[in-house]
Structure formats: structure tokens, C-alpha cells
Design an enzyme around this catalytic site. Structure first.
Site, mmCIF file in Angstrom:
data_model
loop_
_atom_site.group_PDB
_atom_site.id
_atom_site.type_symbol
_atom_site.label_atom_id
_atom_site.label_comp_id
_atom_site.label_asym_id
_atom_site.label_seq_id
_atom_site.Cartn_x
_atom_site.Cartn_y
_atom_site.Cartn_z
ATOM 1 N N HIS A 1 0.812 -1.204 -0.002
ATOM 2 C CA HIS A 1 0.072 0.177 -0.002
ATOM 3 C C HIS A 1 0.994 1.254 -0.107
ATOM 4 C CE1 HIS A 1 -2.137 3.393 1.892
ATOM 5 N NE2 HIS A 1 -3.134 2.852 1.189
ATOM 6 N N CYS B 1 -3.584 -4.094 -14.500
ATOM 7 C CA CYS B 1 -3.537 -2.972 -13.717
ATOM 8 C C CYS B 1 -2.824 -3.453 -12.398
ATOM 9 C CB CYS B 1 -4.873 -2.661 -13.269
ATOM 10 S SG CYS B 1 -6.000 -3.628 -12.518
ATOM 11 N N ASP C 1 -2.000 -9.780 -6.571
ATOM 12 C CA ASP C 1 -2.874 -10.884 -5.917
ATOM 13 C C ASP C 1 -2.502 -12.207 -6.724
ATOM 14 O OD1 ASP C 1 -3.635 -9.672 -3.807
ATOM 15 O OD2 ASP C 1 -5.627 -8.888 -4.610
#
Length: 788
Positions: free
Chosen positions: A417, A733, A686
Site C-alpha cells: 500500500h 492493472c 494478487d
């Protein structure tokens, strides 16, 4: 010189001999003849492999080549099980068959002569694969070619040569050749046999700084033992920066070198990993590997090699413990340099004291007063221009991140993040330092270099003074695109996390937004969204979401904007007012998030769909819906029903798509397409961690995280192929979309668009343009020369 048919000594080779001995062999010959200290050796040429497969006869009378081609012709490369089984048969057959006497005799004789150079009957050698085939792109064999270290004796050398030959037929190499349309029968392999350096210390050298693209600097990585530990990333090496010409050592980072690679002492064959503390002693763990004299000697050698080739080089080197001399084991051109580095990125100083080192996650330099916080309740402590230091950021900390001049974290990698948001805000960041919150105290002053991943004590004027604008204002800075924009067939889009960054993102010239994150819009309301709804503020929530979506849609209109519905793990919601009822999950990344959560909290999903409907009805028809963490067609079906229930019509009012970030989605992509989708976007952050079972934010195993792992690429390849069949648009993305190396692979796989971080859009566009031109040139040459 040799009089051999199948053997070429390094002294007989030049860089033009790639068709005969492959890139490795040709480069070793070129450097040998240029006077570079290369350990001596020879190449078993590609002609030897060709002769072997064409002259070995099997029981049924077929040649080995005919048998291999027969198996390959019956192999469906899209059938993973069949591909693995058939290519394994080929590899085992090559290894099991005896070497032809005429080839074996030459290898034995050449190995004997190599050993005699050192007055020995036998010497330790490295046997490396060096694939070669006309028009076969080198990338097709990236990671395929086998290397065997500490091989001893002629019989062992011959065995390893056959194993190198067999490596032509790994499942992955075969798959790539088939997909790229290359003739398997014209692919050959040379084996390089080179005297082993009994490495006391070894590593890698870049004759241009690979981080800043500064060609006046040489970067050296060094560790104990064999270089395999450095190349594989299993050890954090020392890092030295040397200025060309003056040979001034501008910077040193002495790492904790926990492991090293050595010859297996039990078998005296092959290599093993050992702990440095056990093998050399505890004091060697943090001891400087190279002396200053060796650093300068190595840098000068690197400059000499670069001058010879006329281009910056990526060089593997070693110091031999037997004679103390420097040897160059391999050299290849650096292919990832930007055309030029920004002044602030290239800035260096010899005066600053480095007190922390981590991963450079967001480029640039920031300096100021340190404020250490441990949770979002403390964000008001961070004032404009402070350096935010924390264990790991979360979305609740974004307001403080916007005020910060730089960000430093204990944990996390380049896809964390902190890294993603910092890049978007244009704020320098260093992540994964392990001990920032322990070493730094509130009130300290530091300078943070987010390009190189280091933190200096105090304000380093040499670094800060060269910036044209203070980094603290970076969030409101401008993106300048110089010159005429490049036109690419592959669309280059941009990722946007915060609506207030929309104008800056649009100024990159991106072809649209490949990812508009919902999390920051929802979390910015100041309390848990479900609490917001329970308090009767549903319409207010819809309006807030619509404001954010509208801001981005307007900045990019008519370019498409794909809005990803909420994908916040429970740990990010728990700290918010009203988040007390959030479940405690052992691993939130594998838990209640994405579409799973949205289908349980239907009112929240309805609020998102109503916000999109409101914006579309205002004339912003460029908005698309993207569902995260989809793993089953039923999830797509239910989400459509909810959208229709609020008057938002998938495929009519908005484009409808999904994220492919769960391996299940990739494996059943055809079923998902049949449920009705217009596009997919790969969430490689992910997809990689789920495919490889690696926590992407765990710095202990960060070196294993690789978006280009063959398993990840195979899933991506499969999805693109199926989507092409059904006319579904494909994009990416994830963080990998901002990596030039990955962009090249995706272009060749046929992806329709790539969505990058704002700071990477220009670089990715240039990379894609170059790769598309290269593909056209390859096709033209094939046609021109009448090749199949």
C-alpha cells in the site's frame, strides 16, 4: 586452433558467432580476445547437438530428431499435463542415450587440454547452456537454460552437456516456441564448459546505475562465495557506487550477508547453501566484502568492458581465493535503462551518513522532521513536510501521506500500500527497512532517497538542494509530457487511487484509467460505510461516491475509466469508527474482501452501482464496472442482478468486467466469459501471491515474489488466448504493468492495454512502442527472406 569438429575454444570465438555457440559462448570468446580476464574454456557447439539428434538411431529405426518431432507433433501445448509428460519423455531420452563416440572423444580431449593448462589431470568447471536458433528471440529462453557448477571429470562433463541439451525441451521452452510460431526442428543448443573460479567473493556489476540510469556511475553488488547467491536474490549483497573517471567510491552499503553458496564438501560436486556465520565466522556477516582497492579495480574493468561493447553492461564477476585474481564470468547488455534520468533521481552525495536501507518504492528525494506513528489514530501528528515513519501504511493514513515529504516503513515491498500510494502521490518512499520505527525517533531530521532506497541522517544539502521543487508539494505537482506523444497499438492506461489526482493522471496522456480504486473514496467518509448506511445516510454515501467517480470520468472523458468496486480487507476497515464488528481474520488477504464481501453487504454494493448510474446519466458514458477477486460465474451473475435492481444495465449503460487475480478465474475464464463480460484486467499483485503462495508484503520472502514466474505467465497467456477467441478486451492493472520487462512480455502475448502508475506511463509507452516496432521488424524480415 583446435582442429575439432564439435569444439570451439574461447580464443576462436567472437560476438558474431551466436549461431554457432549462442550468446553466452560468443560473448566469452569476444571478451577473451579483448584481453578481459575470462576463465578459460571451450564450447561444445550447436553443431554437436544437431549431429547428435540426427545421427542417433532408435529401436524403430527413427533418428532421435524424428522421434522428438513425432512426439511434439502429437502434443497439444495447451494441455498442461500432456505437455509436461511429453517433454519429460524427450528430456529423459536425451539423458539416457549414450553420447556418440565422435562427440565424446572431442569433449574428453578438450577437457584434458583445459586441465593441463593448470597442470592437473582434471579441473572443476561450470557447464552452461547457450541456446541458439535463427530468429529465435532470446526472451523465449529466459530462465530456461540450465547451469551446472563444480563439475569434475570428463565423464561428468559429458553427462552435464547432455542435460543442457535436454533443457531445450522443458515444458515452458516448448510452450513458448509453439506460441511464437518457431520451428522446433531448427532450435539448437551449445554447451559452454568453463574453468570454475574458486570464488572467495563474487557478484554482479552494472556499468550504468540501473536505478537512476546515470551512466556516470557503476553499481557493484558483492557477497561471499559463489555468485549464485547474489544472482538468485537469496542474499542481500553489499552495494558500492563508483563514479566513472574519478573512480571515487561515492557510496557503500554493507549488508548482513546471512548465507553463501559453496562447493558441496561431502560430494565435492555441485553446490550447497551454508550460513556465513557457520562457514566463515560471525564477524564475516557484516564485514565489507571488497576492499576499496578491489572496488576500484572492478569498476575500471567494468568500464573497459563497456567501452569494448559500446553499451552499458550487466557483468558477473568473481575473485579467486587460489590466486586472488579478478575474473569476469559473463557479460550482457543492460536493456532496462531509461533514455535519461531525472536530475533529482540521479543526485548523489558522498557526505550523507546512511542510517537505513530498504526498497526504493517511489522515486525522488524528501527531507524533514521525522514523525513516528503506529496507527491511524495518530495521523494528526503528521504536519506538512514531515517524514512519515510507520510499520506499514493503510488507507486510513492517506491524509497524513499527502502531507508528508517522504514515507519510510518497516515492512512491505514494491507492491505494498505504501509503495502504490506514494508513487501515485509523487512522494519519495522507502519500504521494507525492518527497523525504521526503532532507529528513527520523532523529532529526528532525515533525508529520504526513494530512488535508491536509503535514508540519510540529517538534511543532506547536496541531495535536497538539487531539487527544483520541494517534494512536500509533489502531490499537487504537474506531469509534463515532452514532445509528440507516441502512438501504440497497445493502449497505455493509468491507475488512479484518489479523485484529486485525476488531473495529474490525465496529464500523462494515458489512454484511459485501467483501475479507479473505490477504497479511498469510501474510506475518506471518515467512518465505516455500513455504519453510514445504518445511520440513514445512504443517499449521502451515494453522492460522495458519485462526486469521486465524476471527477475522474470528467478528467478523462471520453477515454474509458474502469471503476473497481470495493476491495478492502477487514483489517483496513477495523480501525475506522464503526468498524468494531469487523471479524478478526488470520490472513485478511485471503479473507472477506472483494466481490465476496460485496455480495454479503448488498446495500453497500447498491450504493456503488447507484453512484455509477448517477454519473452515467449525467453524460459520462466512459465509466466501466470491474469486479474484484472473482472466482466463480455465480458471483458475476449475482452482481449483475444487483446492478439491474437499481437500474444500472450491464453492457448497455456500462462496460462490465472482472479482475483476474485468483488462479481459479484464470482456469475457468471461458465459463466467466459465457456469463457475460466485456473486459478483464489482471491484478498481478494478487495473482502472483496466490499462485506462488507468497505474502507479497512479507519482506523475508520478498525475493521469491516474481510476476514473471512461469506459472503466472502461463495463466496470463491462457486468459489472453481465450479472451481473444471471444472478443473480450484484456488489460493489466497490477504493479507488473509498470515494469518495462513485463510490458514487453505482455505485448508479445497480445494484451490489449496496460495500466501503469502515473510516474511510469511515459516509460511504459516508450517500451511498448519499441517492442511493437521490434515485432513488426521481425515479421518483415521473415517475409523478406522467405522464411516460414
Amino acid at each position: 586452433m583446435s582442429g575439432y569438429r564439435f569444439i570451439k575454444w574461447f580464443e576462436e570465438l567472437r560476438k558474431t558467432d551466436v549461431p554457432l555457440v549462442g550468446g553466452k559462448g560468443a560473448n566469452l570468446g569476444e571478451m577473451t580476445n579483448a584481453g578481459i580476464p575470462v576463465p578459460p574454456g571451450f564450447c561444445v557447439t550447436a553443431e554437436a547437438y544437431k549431429y547428435f539428434v540426427e545421427h542417433v538411431k532408435l529401436e524403430d529405426g527413427k533418428t532421435l530428431q524424428e522421434w522428438i518431432m513425432d512426439i511434439i507433433s502429437k502434443t497439444n501445448v495447451d494441455d498442461s499435463k500432456q505437455l509436461q509428460e511429453n517433454t519429460a519423455k524427450i528430456r529423459q531420452k536425451i539423458i539416457d542415450l549414450p553420447m556418440l563416440p565422435e562427440i565424446a572423444k572431442e569433449i574428453e580431449d578438450a577437457y584434458k587440454k583445459l586441465s593441463q593448462r593448470f597442470n592437473k589431470d582434471a579441473v572443476y568447471v561450470a557447464v552452461r547452456s547457450s541456446a541458439t536458433a535463427e530468429d529465435l528471440p532470446e526472451a523465449s529462453f529466459a530462465g530456461q537454460q540450465e547451469t551446472y557448477l563444480d563439475v569434475y571429470g570428463a565423464e561428468d562433463v559429458i553427462e552435464k552437456v547432455k542435460k543442457c541439451w535436454a533443457s531445450l525441451w522443458t515444458a515452458r521452452a516448448t510452450f513458448y516456441r509453439a506460441k511464437q510460431g518457431f520451428d522446433h526442428s531448427r532450435v539448437y543448443l551449445s554447451a559452454v564448459v568453463q574453468k570454475m573460479v574458486n570464488s572467495e567473493k563474487s557478484g554482479v556489476m552494472f556499468t550504468a546505475n540501473p536505478v537512476t540510469s546515470d551512466r556516470n556511475e557503476i553499481m557493484i553488488n558483492a557477497s561471499w562465495g559463489l555468485g549464485e547467491a547474489v544472482v538468485s536474490g537469496s542474499v542481500t549483497p553489499d552495494e558500492y557506487i563508483v563514479e566513472k573517471g574519478t573512480w571515487k567510491i561515492k557510496d557503500k552499503f554493507i549488508a548482513k550477508k546471512e548465507v553463501m553458496v559453496v562447493r558441496n564438501p561431502e560430494t565435492n560436486r555441485g553446490t550447497i547453501y551454508v550460513k556465513v556465520a557457520d562457514y566463515l565466522g560471525q564477524e564475516w556477516v557484516e564485514k565489507q566484502v571488497l576492499t576499496d582497492e578491489q572496488i576500484i579495480e572492478l569498476a575500471k574493468m567494468g568500464a573497459k568492458i563497456e567501452e569494448h561493447y559500446g553499451w552499458p553492461q550487466d557483468i558477473e564477476w568473481a575473485y579467486d581465493k587460489d590466486d586472488g585474481k579478478l575474473y569476469i564470468v559473463q557479460s550482457r547488455p543492460i536493456t532496462t535503462l531509461k533514455e535519461e534520468a531525472k536530475a533529482e533521481e540521479a543526485a548523489e552525495t558522498g557526505e550523507g551518513e546512511i542510517i537505513l536501507k530498504g526498497l526504493g518504492a517511489s522515486p525522488g528525494v524528501g527531507a524533514g522532521r521525522v514523525v513516528v506513528i503506529f496507527d491511524a489514530s495518530e495521523i494528526d501528528k503528521v504536519k506538512q513536510g514531515d517524514v512519515l515513519v510507520t510499520t506499514m501504511t493503510n488507507p486510513d493514513m492517506v491524509p497524513a501521506m499527502k502531507r508528508a515529504s517522504a514515507i519510510v516503513t518497516d515492512e512491505g515491498g514494491r507492491t505494498s500500500h505504501a509503495a502504490i500510494v506514494s508513487r501515485e502521490l509523487g512522494i519519495p518512499a522507502v519500504v521494507g527497512t525492518k527497523e525504521a520505527t526503532k532507529k528513527l525517533k520523532t523529532g529526528d531530521y532525515v533525508t529520504v532517497d526513494g530512488t535508491r532506497g536509503v535514508v540519510y541522517r540529517g538534511i543532506v544539502k547536496d541531495l535536497v538542494g538539487k531539487k527544483e521543487e520541494p517534494v512536500a508539494a509533489a502531490g499537487g505537482g504537474q506531469v509534463v509530457v515532452a514532445g509528440a506523444p507516441l502512438i501504440t497499438a497497445t493502449k497505455i492506461k493509468v491507475n488512479v487511487s484518489m479523485p484529486e489526482m485525476a488531473e495529474k493522471a490525465a496529464a500523462t496522456g494515458a489512454d484511459g484509467v485501467g483501475l479507479l480504486r473505490a477504497e479511498h473514496m469510501i474510506l475518506s467518509i471518515g467512518e465505516h460505510p455500513v455504519k453510514f448506511i445504518k445511520e440513514g445516510k445512504f443517499d449521502e454515501l451515494v453522492e460522495k461516491l458519485a462526486d469521486g467517480i465524476r471527477t475522474v470520468a470528467a478528467a478523462f472523458y471520453p477515454r474509458p475509466v474502469w471503476y473497481r468496486t470495493l476491495d478492502a480487507p477487514t483489517n483496513e476497515f477495523k480501525e475506522m469508527p464503526g468498524g468494531e464488528d469487523e471479524p478478526d481474520e488470520r490472513n485478511p488477504m485471503l479473507g472477506w474482501r472483494g466481490i465476496r464481501r460485496s455480495l454479503d453487504q448488498v446495500e453497500l454494493l447498491k450504493a456503488e452501482f447507484l453512484a455509477i448510474k448517477k454519473v452515467v446519466e449525467e453524460g459520462y458514458t466512459n465509466v466501466g464496472v470491474m469486479l474484484p477477486l472473482v472466482g466463480h460465474p455465480e458471483q458475476v451473475r449475482k452482481a449483475k442482478e444487483i446492478a439491474l435492481s437499481v437500474g444500472l444495465r450491464p453492457h448497455k449503460d456500462v462496460e462490465w468486467g472482472i479482475m483476474v487475480e485468483v488462479p481459479a478465474a484464470a482456469l475457468i475464464i471461458e465459463d466467466l466469459i459465457k456469463e457475460g463480460i466485456d473486459f478483464i484486467s489482471f491484478g498481478t499483485n494478487d495473482l502472483t501471491q496466490y499462485t506462488l503462495a507468497i505474502d507479497r508484503d512479507n519482506d523475508r520472502i520478498a525475493y521469491l515474489y516474481d510476476e514473471t514466474h512461469p506459472a503466472v505467465l502461463k495463466l496470463i497467456e491462457h486468459v489472453i488466448k481465450v479472451c481473444k477467441k471471444y472478443g473480450v478486451e484484456t488489460s493489466i492493472c497490477g504493479q507488473a504493468g509498470s515494469d518495462p520487462k513485463m510490458a514487453k512480455i505482455l505485448v508479445r502475448l497480445g494484451i490489449d492495454s496496460i495500466s501503469a502508475n502515473p510516474d511510469a506511463v511515459e516509460l511504459i509507452r516508450k517500451t511498448v512502442a519499441q517492442e511493437e516496432q521490434k515485432i513488426l521488424l521481425e515479421a518483415a524480415r521473415k517475409k523478406l527472406f522467405g522464411e516460414d
